[in-house]
Enzyme design. Sequence first.
Site, PDB file in Angstrom:
ATOM      1  N   PHE A   1       0.762  -1.041   0.069  1.00  0.00           N
ATOM      2  CA  PHE A   1       0.030   0.009  -0.009  1.00  0.00           C
ATOM      3  C   PHE A   1       0.850   1.328   0.012  1.00  0.00           C
ATOM      4  CE2 PHE A   1      -2.183   3.128   2.751  1.00  0.00           C
ATOM      5  CZ  PHE A   1      -3.340   3.535   1.990  1.00  0.00           C
ATOM      6  N   TYR A   2       1.944   1.024   0.709  1.00  0.00           N
ATOM      7  CA  TYR A   2       2.816   2.533   0.556  1.00  0.00           C
ATOM      8  C   TYR A   2       3.103   3.012  -0.779  1.00  0.00           C
ATOM      9  CZ  TYR A   2       3.642   0.675   5.404  1.00  0.00           C
ATOM     10  OH  TYR A   2       3.667   0.352   6.720  1.00  0.00           O
ATOM     11  N   SER A   3       2.918   4.130  -1.104  1.00  0.00           N
ATOM     12  CA  SER A   3       3.036   4.871  -2.074  1.00  0.00           C
ATOM     13  C   SER A   3       2.445   3.955  -3.456  1.00  0.00           C
ATOM     14  CB  SER A   3       4.434   5.104  -2.726  1.00  0.00           C
ATOM     15  OG  SER A   3       4.972   6.068  -1.676  1.00  0.00           O
ATOM     16  N   THR A   4       1.537   3.168  -3.009  1.00  0.00           N
ATOM     17  CA  THR A   4       0.658   2.171  -3.953  1.00  0.00           C
ATOM     18  C   THR A   4       1.473   1.466  -4.905  1.00  0.00           C
ATOM     19  OG1 THR A   4      -1.135   4.117  -4.291  1.00  0.00           O
ATOM     20  CG2 THR A   4      -1.427   2.129  -5.521  1.00  0.00           C
ATOM     21  N   GLY A   5       2.532   0.952  -4.125  1.00  0.00           N
ATOM     22  CA  GLY A   5       3.347   0.101  -4.827  1.00  0.00           C
ATOM     23  C   GLY A   5       5.119   0.587  -5.145  1.00  0.00           C
TER      24      GLY A   5
END
Length: 260
Positions: free
Chosen positions: A58-62
């Site tokens: 989920f962090y920075s959407t990948g």
Amino acid sequence: MEYIRLGQSGLKVSRLCLGTMNMGTPQWKPWIFDEARSEPIVRHALEAGVNFIDLADFYSTGVGEEVVGRILKRLARREEIVVTTKVGYDMGAYQNAGGHSRKHIMDGIDGSLTRLGMDYVDIYMLHFFDVNTPVEETMGALNDIVRAGKARYIGVSTMYTWQFAKIMQVCERNGWHKPINMQLQLNLAYREEEREMIPYCQDQGVGVSVFSPLARGLLTSDANSTRNQTDFFTAQMYGDDVSREIAASVARVAARRGVS
């Protein structure tokens, strides 16, 4: 650096774990560091003896996994570090883009490994408790991922103690791999997990790792930081008078001790 076995597993991790939510792209959130600004942080941690690196898809959407994966490939030998990533939050706007269904978990591990540029992660973790998916479906999928060699262990994060107990019971009943780690929120402004979750983990022999040790920035006592001004979770979770009083108390203790 001190090293300990994580819970009752044989896995040895550094007492300090490097969180990476702030690494990826500032296009996701304004307080995120890009690859060039993230690398010195990772290098400093590794040089200090940290071998425990925590990520999430989920962090920075990948992009976070891509950035940290490239940095680790440059700075570390894979067998010398313990890498964990999490699954659950939506990775797109389509159906089955999130949650802990068998479909999304299987898609999730393959996506994370591709972005990280790794053959396996050491710990694959549920980011939360998915109330819409049967526990048997979720934990069966995670067990298969371990058996396939895509993860060495499994872990969990952010849930009620009764929900974690349900997970442990399902694994026990089916002879599946049990979680070896619970990642929970714990800091001077939020100590709820000391009531039930931590004693339960101690009883079950599950390791505990902590996120938001500075209460998402509140305990830095820098109200003007980019994080404190733009992270709506900070205001949502720590916007009350009591939290601000705790932060002021932390600042007074720090001043007396001559530290930040």
